[in-house]
Design an enzyme around this catalytic site. Sequence first.
Site, PDB file in Angstrom:
ATOM      1  N   ILE A 266       0.864  -1.187   0.000  1.00 28.34           N
ATOM      2  CA  ILE A 266       0.000   0.000   0.000  1.00 28.34           C
ATOM      3  C   ILE A 266       0.895   1.230   0.000  1.00 28.34           C
ATOM      4  O   ILE A 266       1.742   1.386   0.886  1.00 28.34           O
ATOM      5  CB  ILE A 266      -0.870   0.057   1.276  1.00 28.34           C
ATOM      6  CG1 ILE A 266      -1.747  -1.189   1.394  1.00 28.34           C
ATOM      7  CG2 ILE A 266      -1.712   1.325   1.314  1.00 28.34           C
ATOM      8  CD1 ILE A 266      -2.442  -1.298   2.748  1.00 28.34           C
ATOM      9  N   GLY A 267       0.703   2.115  -0.965  1.00 28.10           N
ATOM     10  CA  GLY A 267       1.501   3.341  -1.023  1.00 28.10           C
ATOM     11  C   GLY A 267       0.639   4.549  -0.712  1.00 28.10           C
ATOM     12  O   GLY A 267       0.283   5.305  -1.632  1.00 28.10           O
TER      13      GLY A 267
ATOM     14  N   SER B  46       1.125   6.481   2.699  1.00 27.67           N
ATOM     15  CA  SER B  46       1.930   7.419   3.492  1.00 27.67           C
ATOM     16  C   SER B  46       3.149   7.931   2.726  1.00 27.67           C
ATOM     17  O   SER B  46       3.721   7.225   1.896  1.00 27.67           O
ATOM     18  CB  SER B  46       2.421   6.747   4.775  1.00 27.67           C
ATOM     19  OG  SER B  46       1.351   6.166   5.461  1.00 27.67           O
TER      20      SER B  46
ATOM     21  N   SER C 256       4.618  -1.449   3.825  1.00 25.18           N
ATOM     22  CA  SER C 256       4.828  -2.801   4.357  1.00 25.18           C
ATOM     23  C   SER C 256       4.949  -3.794   3.206  1.00 25.18           C
ATOM     24  O   SER C 256       4.129  -3.796   2.292  1.00 25.18           O
ATOM     25  CB  SER C 256       3.653  -3.229   5.239  1.00 25.18           C
ATOM     26  OG  SER C 256       3.511  -2.361   6.318  1.00 25.18           O
TER      27      SER C 256
ATOM     28  N   GLU D 281      -9.779  -2.196   5.716  1.00 23.16           N
ATOM     29  CA  GLU D 281      -8.461  -2.280   6.349  1.00 23.16           C
ATOM     30  C   GLU D 281      -8.561  -2.245   7.874  1.00 23.16           C
ATOM     31  O   GLU D 281      -7.713  -2.794   8.566  1.00 23.16           O
ATOM     32  CB  GLU D 281      -7.586  -1.115   5.837  1.00 23.16           C
ATOM     33  CG  GLU D 281      -6.162  -1.191   6.324  1.00 23.16           C
ATOM     34  CD  GLU D 281      -5.275  -0.052   5.820  1.00 23.16           C
ATOM     35  OE1 GLU D 281      -5.618   0.566   4.802  1.00 23.16           O
ATOM     36  OE2 GLU D 281      -4.245   0.202   6.465  1.00 23.16           O
TER      37      GLU D 281
HETATM   38  C1  LIG Z   1       4.030  -1.100  11.285  1.00 30.88           C
HETATM   39  C2  LIG Z   1       3.527  -0.045  10.341  1.00 30.88           C
HETATM   40  C3  LIG Z   1       3.179  -0.405   9.058  1.00 30.88           C
HETATM   41  C4  LIG Z   1       2.714   0.554   8.163  1.00 30.88           C
HETATM   42  N1  LIG Z   1       2.412   0.172   6.886  1.00 30.88           N
HETATM   43  C5  LIG Z   1       2.038   1.110   5.983  1.00 30.88           C
HETATM   44  C6  LIG Z   1       1.809   0.739   4.623  1.00 30.88           C
HETATM   45  O1  LIG Z   1       1.914  -0.429   4.250  1.00 30.88           O
HETATM   46  N2  LIG Z   1       1.474   1.710   3.743  1.00 30.88           N
HETATM   47  C7  LIG Z   1       1.321   3.011   4.111  1.00 30.88           C
HETATM   48  O2  LIG Z   1       0.980   3.831   3.264  1.00 30.88           O
HETATM   49  N3  LIG Z   1       1.544   3.398   5.398  1.00 30.88           N
HETATM   50  C8  LIG Z   1       1.896   2.472   6.337  1.00 30.88           C
HETATM   51  N4  LIG Z   1       2.148   2.848   7.651  1.00 30.88           N
HETATM   52  C9  LIG Z   1       2.083   4.277   7.993  1.00 30.88           C
HETATM   53  C10 LIG Z   1       0.928   4.657   8.888  1.00 30.88           C
HETATM   54  O3  LIG Z   1      -0.283   4.622   8.178  1.00 30.88           O
HETATM   55  C11 LIG Z   1       1.260   6.057   9.419  1.00 30.88           C
HETATM   56  O4  LIG Z   1       2.375   5.905  10.295  1.00 30.88           O
HETATM   57  C12 LIG Z   1       0.120   6.682  10.162  1.00 30.88           C
HETATM   58  O5  LIG Z   1      -0.916   6.987   9.281  1.00 30.88           O
HETATM   59  C13 LIG Z   1       0.568   7.954  10.901  1.00 30.88           C
HETATM   60  O6  LIG Z   1       1.207   8.833  10.039  1.00 30.88           O
HETATM   61  P1  LIG Z   1       2.622   9.474  10.430  1.00 30.88           P
HETATM   62  O7  LIG Z   1       3.556   8.370  10.784  1.00 30.88           O
HETATM   63  O8  LIG Z   1       3.014  10.404   9.324  1.00 30.88           O
HETATM   64  O9  LIG Z   1       2.372  10.310  11.770  1.00 30.88           O
HETATM   65  P2  LIG Z   1       1.751  11.762  11.896  1.00 30.88           P
HETATM   66  O10 LIG Z   1       0.570  11.919  11.005  1.00 30.88           O
HETATM   67  O11 LIG Z   1       2.860  12.761  11.771  1.00 30.88           O
HETATM   68  O12 LIG Z   1       1.246  11.737  13.399  1.00 30.88           O
HETATM   69  C14 LIG Z   1       2.124  11.908  14.512  1.00 30.88           C
HETATM   70  C15 LIG Z   1       1.251  12.041  15.759  1.00 30.88           C
HETATM   71  O13 LIG Z   1       0.411  13.209  15.651  1.00 30.88           O
HETATM   72  C16 LIG Z   1      -0.956  12.846  15.804  1.00 30.88           C
HETATM   73  N5  LIG Z   1      -1.791  13.637  14.919  1.00 30.88           N
HETATM   74  C17 LIG Z   1      -1.581  13.855  13.588  1.00 30.88           C
HETATM   75  N6  LIG Z   1      -2.591  14.619  13.083  1.00 30.88           N
HETATM   76  C18 LIG Z   1      -3.454  14.862  14.102  1.00 30.88           C
HETATM   77  C19 LIG Z   1      -4.692  15.564  14.208  1.00 30.88           C
HETATM   78  N7  LIG Z   1      -5.234  16.162  13.154  1.00 30.88           N
HETATM   79  N8  LIG Z   1      -5.300  15.602  15.424  1.00 30.88           N
HETATM   80  C20 LIG Z   1      -4.760  14.970  16.506  1.00 30.88           C
HETATM   81  N9  LIG Z   1      -3.575  14.294  16.467  1.00 30.88           N
HETATM   82  C21 LIG Z   1      -2.939  14.232  15.289  1.00 30.88           C
HETATM   83  C22 LIG Z   1      -1.026  11.378  15.418  1.00 30.88           C
HETATM   84  O14 LIG Z   1      -2.150  10.746  16.017  1.00 30.88           O
HETATM   85  C23 LIG Z   1       0.294  10.836  15.954  1.00 30.88           C
HETATM   86  O15 LIG Z   1       0.202  10.544  17.318  1.00 30.88           O
HETATM   87  C24 LIG Z   1       2.591   1.913   8.573  1.00 30.88           C
HETATM   88  C25 LIG Z   1       2.941   2.276   9.875  1.00 30.88           C
HETATM   89  C26 LIG Z   1       3.409   1.316  10.758  1.00 30.88           C
HETATM   90  C27 LIG Z   1       3.784   1.730  12.161  1.00 30.88           C
END
Ligand SMILES: Cc1cc2nc3c(=O)[nH]c(=O)nc-3n(C[C@H](O)[C@H](O)[C@H](O)COP(=O)(O)OP(=O)(O)OC[C@H]3O[C@@H](n4cnc5c(N)ncnc54)[C@H](O)[C@@H]3O)c2cc1C
Length: 381
Positions: free
Chosen positions: A131-132, A134, A166, A250
């Site tokens: 999945i692309g 993020s 992933s 999902e």
């Molecule tokens: C094990 C694992 C597998 C993954 N696999 C995939 C994958 O296959 N494909 C893919 O596309 N992504 C994948 N991800 C990414 C995952 O979807 C993102 O990590 C997640 O959506 C959070 O985005 P971020 O890491 O940019 O954090 P951020 O969005 O920067 O968030 C950081 C913190 O700020 C908080 N926050 C952000 N915005 C708000 C708001 N508006 N209000 C309140 N709090 C807020 C969040 O809750 C979090 O605590 C994976 C992540 C993990 C850990």
Amino acid sequence: MYADLKFPPVQLPPEADAMRARVRHFIADELAANRFTPTSDSWCAADPSFSRRCGEAGFIAMTWPKQYGGHERTAFERYVVVEELLAAGAPVAAHWIADRQSGPQILRNGSQRARDTILPGIAAGRTFFAIGMSEPDVGSDLAAVRTRATKVEGGWNVNGRKVWSSGAHLAQYMIALVRTSGSHEDRHKGLTQLIVDLKSPGVAVRPIENLSGAKDFNETVFDDCFVPDDMILGGEGRGWEMVTAELAFERSGPERFMSTMPLFLAALDGMPRTPTAAQEVGRAAAHLTALRAMSMSVAGSLQRGEAPNTEASLVKDVGAVFEQTLPDTIRRCRPTEPYAGEAGSYEAQLAHAVYHAPSFSLRGGTREILRGIIARGLGLR
Ligand SMILES: Cc1cc2nc3c(=O)[nH]c(=O)nc-3n(C[C@H](O)[C@H](O)[C@H](O)COP(=O)(O)OP(=O)(O)OC[C@H]3O[C@@H](n4cnc5c(N)ncnc54)[C@H](O)[C@@H]3O)c2cc1C
């Protein structure tokens, strides 16, 4: 006025019981042949040969038409297969994303060529997807994606970077959410989903190490990567609509509360007969039962073509809290030091779960984001 949450009760049909017996038999054979060691969070543990055997046994693409290699089974038969594989801690990660969401997305919104050339391979447990969604600085705020596809003759030229994809190192394809028009300030407008062949020129997949040192997810860079017109899903500009629909699939499955189930089962074997253990294990079992009923209810809604987005977010949020706290709960009842030594032992299961638990409330949408969706669904914001 607050909106209602809908969790109509679901009774598993008799054919689901027959399917449960079949998948248990399959798992017993795999274990007897020492083909896998049970582990927590096994839907992040990939073994392509295990996926191929699942394909041969008919445990992938279960609800799809036979025309594409599917088995035309019900969503509930699929549900019991998924929960049995997770409870057994089987290494299902290689085919997980393709079976759960990429394949169904292609079935609904893919071109005829995409369906014909890709779906049979998924059903056979040989074709895998990543999945692309993020990107660096774009996780929770998905509408701000910057990876861009520009129109060229016969297709699209893609440039940009995805992170946390992933299984991309094992996958042949990625469904990438990209911007095909406008700027990132346009938010939901101008986003499109593309099926990208990860072996194409201009694609680089690099591993990202997680907390435990494993390399399960990746950075994927597109540098002038060509994607043919018929690998667009659902038409240009429909990306946001499709991503939103996909997230309900999902977020609501049993993998959202069963990641630490193999640890739970391993711990029960030697659980001391203390009042604390009885109380904690009883409470965990009750939570598990309620989560399962909620998740099966969402599976029923999805099968009827409904869009239970609030309910799916609730399953994911409550499920993440449950599976994230379970290692501590278990450890209070049956004290031990987590130790990655003997594979499959209680200590190793505990170590694995402790390392992986922090990710449970990040992947698939963070706790804060899910609670925002639930609040909106309830009419609170
Ligand atoms: C094990 C694992 C597998 C993954 N696999 C995939 C994958 O296959 N494909 C893919 O596309 N992504 C994948 N991800 C990414 C995952 O979807 C993102 O990590 C997640 O959506 C959070 O985005 P971020 O890491 O940019 O954090 P951020 O969005 O920067 O968030 C950081 C913190 O700020 C908080 N926050 C952000 N915005 C708000 C708001 N508006 N209000 C309140 N709090 C807020 C969040 O809750 C979090 O605590 C994976 C992540 C993990 C850990």
